[in-house]
Motif scaffolding. Sequence first.
Motif, PDB file in Angstrom:
ATOM      1  N   GLU A 187       0.225   2.329   0.128  1.00 59.73           N
ATOM      2  CA  GLU A 187       0.222   2.765   1.519  1.00 59.73           C
ATOM      3  C   GLU A 187       0.827   1.669   2.388  1.00 59.73           C
ATOM      4  N   SER A 188       1.401   2.076   3.493  1.00 55.59           N
ATOM      5  CA  SER A 188       2.126   1.154   4.368  1.00 55.59           C
ATOM      6  C   SER A 188       1.175   0.283   5.185  1.00 55.59           C
ATOM      7  N   MET A 189       1.658  -0.921   5.508  1.00 59.37           N
ATOM      8  CA  MET A 189       0.945  -1.831   6.399  1.00 59.37           C
ATOM      9  C   MET A 189       1.151  -1.455   7.868  1.00 59.37           C
ATOM     10  N   GLN A 190       2.048  -0.542   8.137  1.00 60.23           N
ATOM     11  CA  GLN A 190       2.418  -0.235   9.522  1.00 60.23           C
ATOM     12  C   GLN A 190       1.246   0.165  10.419  1.00 60.23           C
ATOM     13  N   PRO A 191       0.228   0.899   9.937  1.00 59.37           N
ATOM     14  CA  PRO A 191      -0.900   1.204  10.828  1.00 59.37           C
ATOM     15  C   PRO A 191      -1.574  -0.042  11.391  1.00 59.37           C
ATOM     16  N   PHE A 192      -1.685  -1.100  10.569  1.00 57.23           N
ATOM     17  CA  PHE A 192      -2.286  -2.336  11.076  1.00 57.23           C
ATOM     18  C   PHE A 192      -1.366  -3.006  12.091  1.00 57.23           C
ATOM     19  N   ILE A 193      -0.072  -3.038  11.813  1.00 52.55           N
ATOM     20  CA  ILE A 193       0.878  -3.619  12.765  1.00 52.55           C
ATOM     21  C   ILE A 193       0.853  -2.809  14.067  1.00 52.55           C
ATOM     22  N   ARG A 194       0.745  -1.499  13.918  1.00 50.87           N
ATOM     23  CA  ARG A 194       0.660  -0.630  15.110  1.00 50.87           C
ATOM     24  C   ARG A 194      -0.610  -0.955  15.902  1.00 50.87           C
ATOM     25  N   LEU A 195      -1.704  -1.222  15.199  1.00 56.69           N
ATOM     26  CA  LEU A 195      -2.955  -1.610  15.873  1.00 56.69           C
ATOM     27  C   LEU A 195      -2.754  -2.877  16.696  1.00 56.69           C
ATOM     28  N   LEU A 196      -2.096  -3.890  16.123  1.00 59.34           N
ATOM     29  CA  LEU A 196      -1.857  -5.141  16.845  1.00 59.34           C
ATOM     30  C   LEU A 196      -0.981  -4.919  18.071  1.00 59.34           C
ATOM     31  N   ARG A 240      10.220   3.116  -5.147  1.00 54.52           N
ATOM     32  CA  ARG A 240       8.967   3.468  -4.506  1.00 54.52           C
ATOM     33  C   ARG A 240       8.825   2.657  -3.225  1.00 54.52           C
ATOM     34  N   VAL A 241       8.401   3.307  -2.153  1.00 56.28           N
ATOM     35  CA  VAL A 241       8.166   2.612  -0.887  1.00 56.28           C
ATOM     36  C   VAL A 241       6.753   2.945  -0.417  1.00 56.28           C
ATOM     37  N   PRO A 242       6.115   2.040   0.323  1.00 60.03           N
ATOM     38  CA  PRO A 242       4.776   2.326   0.832  1.00 60.03           C
ATOM     39  C   PRO A 242       4.772   3.594   1.692  1.00 60.03           C
ATOM     40  N   GLN A 243       3.776   4.419   1.479  1.00 58.43           N
ATOM     41  CA  GLN A 243       3.689   5.709   2.163  1.00 58.43           C
ATOM     42  C   GLN A 243       2.722   5.649   3.348  1.00 58.43           C
ATOM     43  N   ASN A 244       2.893   6.599   4.249  1.00 56.96           N
ATOM     44  CA  ASN A 244       1.946   6.729   5.346  1.00 56.96           C
ATOM     45  C   ASN A 244       0.593   7.134   4.785  1.00 56.96           C
ATOM     46  N   SER A 245      -0.445   6.469   5.220  1.00 56.26           N
ATOM     47  CA  SER A 245      -1.780   6.771   4.719  1.00 56.26           C
ATOM     48  C   SER A 245      -2.235   8.148   5.167  1.00 56.26           C
ATOM     49  N   ARG A 246      -2.896   8.851   4.249  1.00 55.40           N
ATOM     50  CA  ARG A 246      -3.435  10.170   4.587  1.00 55.40           C
ATOM     51  C   ARG A 246      -4.561  10.075   5.615  1.00 55.40           C
ATOM     52  N   TYR A 247      -5.106   8.866   5.764  1.00 51.19           N
ATOM     53  CA  TYR A 247      -6.247   8.680   6.655  1.00 51.19           C
ATOM     54  C   TYR A 247      -5.831   8.268   8.066  1.00 51.19           C
ATOM     55  N   VAL A 248      -4.533   8.196   8.316  1.00 48.25           N
ATOM     56  CA  VAL A 248      -4.033   7.739   9.617  1.00 48.25           C
ATOM     57  C   VAL A 248      -3.128   8.811  10.218  1.00 48.25           C
ATOM     58  N   PHE A 254      -1.782   5.276  -8.583  1.00 55.11           N
ATOM     59  CA  PHE A 254      -2.018   5.100  -7.147  1.00 55.11           C
ATOM     60  C   PHE A 254      -0.747   5.391  -6.347  1.00 55.11           C
ATOM     61  N   SER A 255       0.408   5.035  -6.905  1.00 58.83           N
ATOM     62  CA  SER A 255       1.666   5.315  -6.216  1.00 58.83           C
ATOM     63  C   SER A 255       1.906   6.812  -6.125  1.00 58.83           C
ATOM     64  N   ASN A 256       1.721   7.519  -7.222  1.00 62.98           N
ATOM     65  CA  ASN A 256       1.913   8.975  -7.220  1.00 62.98           C
ATOM     66  C   ASN A 256       0.926   9.645  -6.271  1.00 62.98           C
ATOM     67  N   GLU A 257      -0.299   9.148  -6.275  1.00 58.32           N
ATOM     68  CA  GLU A 257      -1.334   9.694  -5.391  1.00 58.32           C
ATOM     69  C   GLU A 257      -0.935   9.531  -3.925  1.00 58.32           C
ATOM     70  N   ALA A 258      -0.400   8.352  -3.568  1.00 59.16           N
ATOM     71  CA  ALA A 258       0.011   8.095  -2.181  1.00 59.16           C
ATOM     72  C   ALA A 258       1.177   8.997  -1.779  1.00 59.16           C
ATOM     73  N   TYR A 259       2.137   9.184  -2.677  1.00 53.80           N
ATOM     74  CA  TYR A 259       3.272  10.063  -2.388  1.00 53.80           C
ATOM     75  C   TYR A 259       2.810  11.496  -2.192  1.00 53.80           C
ATOM     76  N   LEU A 260       1.920  11.958  -3.071  1.00 59.42           N
ATOM     77  CA  LEU A 260       1.422  13.330  -2.971  1.00 59.42           C
ATOM     78  C   LEU A 260       0.657  13.535  -1.665  1.00 59.42           C
ATOM     79  N   ALA A 261      -0.201  12.572  -1.316  1.00 55.66           N
ATOM     80  CA  ALA A 261      -0.987  12.680  -0.080  1.00 55.66           C
ATOM     81  C   ALA A 261      -0.079  12.671   1.142  1.00 55.66           C
TER      82      ALA A 261
END
Length: 696
Positions: free
Chosen positions: A353-362, A323-331, A684-691
């Motif tokens: 969900e991935s931390m990348q949106p926050f890193i992208r913000l910085l 399992r890997v962190p997924q792109n957030s459905r809200y981003v 929560f993991s399955n939910e993130a993958y599905l989203a």
Amino acid sequence: MMDKAKGLHTHKPYYYNRELSWLKFNERVLDEAIDKEVPLCERLSFVSIFQSNLDEFFMVRVGTLTDQMIFSADARDNKTQMTAKEQLSEIFTSVGELLRKKDRAYLNLMSEIGEYGIELISFNDIEFADAVYLENYFKHSIMPLLSPQIVGKKQPFPFLRNKEIYAVALLKSKNNEKLGIVPCSSEVFKRLIPIPSDKNKYMLVEELILHFMPQIFSKYTIKSKSLIRIIRNADIDVDDAFYDEDLDYRNTMEKMIRERRKLCPVKMEYSRLLDEKVIVTLCKELKLNKDQIYYSEAPLSMSFISQIRDKLHGKKDLFYVRRVPQNSRYVRSSLSMMEQIEAGDILLSYPFESMQPFIRLLNEAGENEKVVSIKMTLYRVAKNSQIVEALINAAENGKEVVVLVELRARFDEENNIEWSRRLEDAGCRIIYGIDHIKVHSKLCLITYCDGTEVKHITQIGTGNYNEQTAKLYTDLSLMTANQDIAEEAAQVFNRLCMAQVMEETHHLLVAPKCLQNKVLDFIEEEICHADNNEPAYIGVKMNSLTDKTIIDKMVEASQHGVKIDLVVRGICCLIPGIEGYTENIRVISIVGRYLEHSRIYIFGTPERDKMFISSADFMTRNTVKRVEVATPIYDTAIKDRVRTMFGIMLHDTVKGRELCRDGNYYRREKPQEESEVISSQAYFSNEAYLAASKNV
């Protein structure tokens, strides 16, 4: 006053001892190593996690109690009234039982691993040709690197390093007996030595060294021999013990790290039946009592387990499904992060969900010409931190970058010292916090000018700015353009820059002065609702609950009929279900694939609740002795999401254990209907993958 067998206080039966509660948490970790539904290699890892947890417990908590027993013998635990000596006695007994359970788990697991061809063997199990090879290997590749020592009048007892393995032997020569000691830990030679006749069979290097002790001490007769490993006290208060006016703060921390390595031993384990004379000598030299010495059937260090996992990596059924962190459905990846946050609050849920949106913000803020400044608190960061690199890049682009680096993040001090130097060299303004108060908050403030208007984006989280732990720990991260929150966040940074703390807040909860008192007020509000025969509710998720003031207020709320749900991963000093005290309180602990780390506070029923996410557990050290920040959740959709998440965790029937009135945790009975079986982390993991699949 106190039931010593259980660590329960009988005068106020809802109290439980902090240290004994932590040991129960680590037992839940060990239970994952026994759970047949957990893949085999993951079970083996839980044995290693159990050991590393226990090492740190002795280094910190047992070290603290040992000092307290010496310098404040009359001091008592404020809940169970146990003295340090009484607590240590209970700890040493409980640890003995846990280590026997660990040994059984390890031996059973290695037996199962053997079915896949991987074995750790001894000299009793090898062929003659292999024995010859190992002897040659020892003579040419190991022995030249060893530094054996005989303890005598002219050879004082050596300093034994924390967590390293040593071979010891009782040596006899004519009428004299001496102690021989050989360090077995080295970065030069391998821990696992392959057996030539079978590439899947290995011997631990310390076992090889122990076997050839007669060659090392060739002029002596070996009467007995064993392997030992010690744990040293690591509890140093940098403010009290090592503050030196002639050193800057960073140099003071470096001095503290050096001093920590020399502190007294608090535990020893050995792996063979030691001669009584050796035990007496080791106890005398290490200043240990016999109840601090433990026999182990398992290897003394589990550091080799990762290598065994690596050798079985091709067998997918032995590991968790990847399992890997997924792109957030809200981003939206195609839109500016700053613009998206201006349009509405965004909540990220790690590690699903991935931390990348926050890193992208910085990174975006560091490049945006409108951005004036970035301010941030750093507690524990990754070794190769993208977040720190983003801050360095922003500073080099001319932004004002203010970073509070908390050098007192225990056992991460060296990493933080190095990053603080790099940030400073890049032109960042570095702050090291406040004397006697750790800054544990997870707070970032981006300030920019939109025409003539000054605006802010604030990020507040429950976990560290660490890309590695964000893949392993469950945490929440809120990014908001709410200006009320931003103004108070700015005040927090201004106070920190002046070595001060917040005295008053209206939106954020900010320890040490504006968190515990507000939590008590929110609980009191629920008591008032209950007294008016209105529905009253409190729901809190945290790592640990030890704050006596908050515990007592929760008990009062329970007595008034307030329903309280607590999801507490680790220490819980509150016993639920006690008639007349805590019958309206329920406590759940979740121990699973990921480390539960998020903190959620909910006060009130859904139609009127106040909701926060926070960096603070309900521990006195967090609520009144650190700088911590809790942010309110104002967005209705995010409140609904967090409330739903809390409910799913509360009803976890797979990894959730319930704390009962006897002070023990019990697994819940799984529902007969498969649809009612809930593993919150898997959900929560399955939910993130599905989203994420729908969001492509």
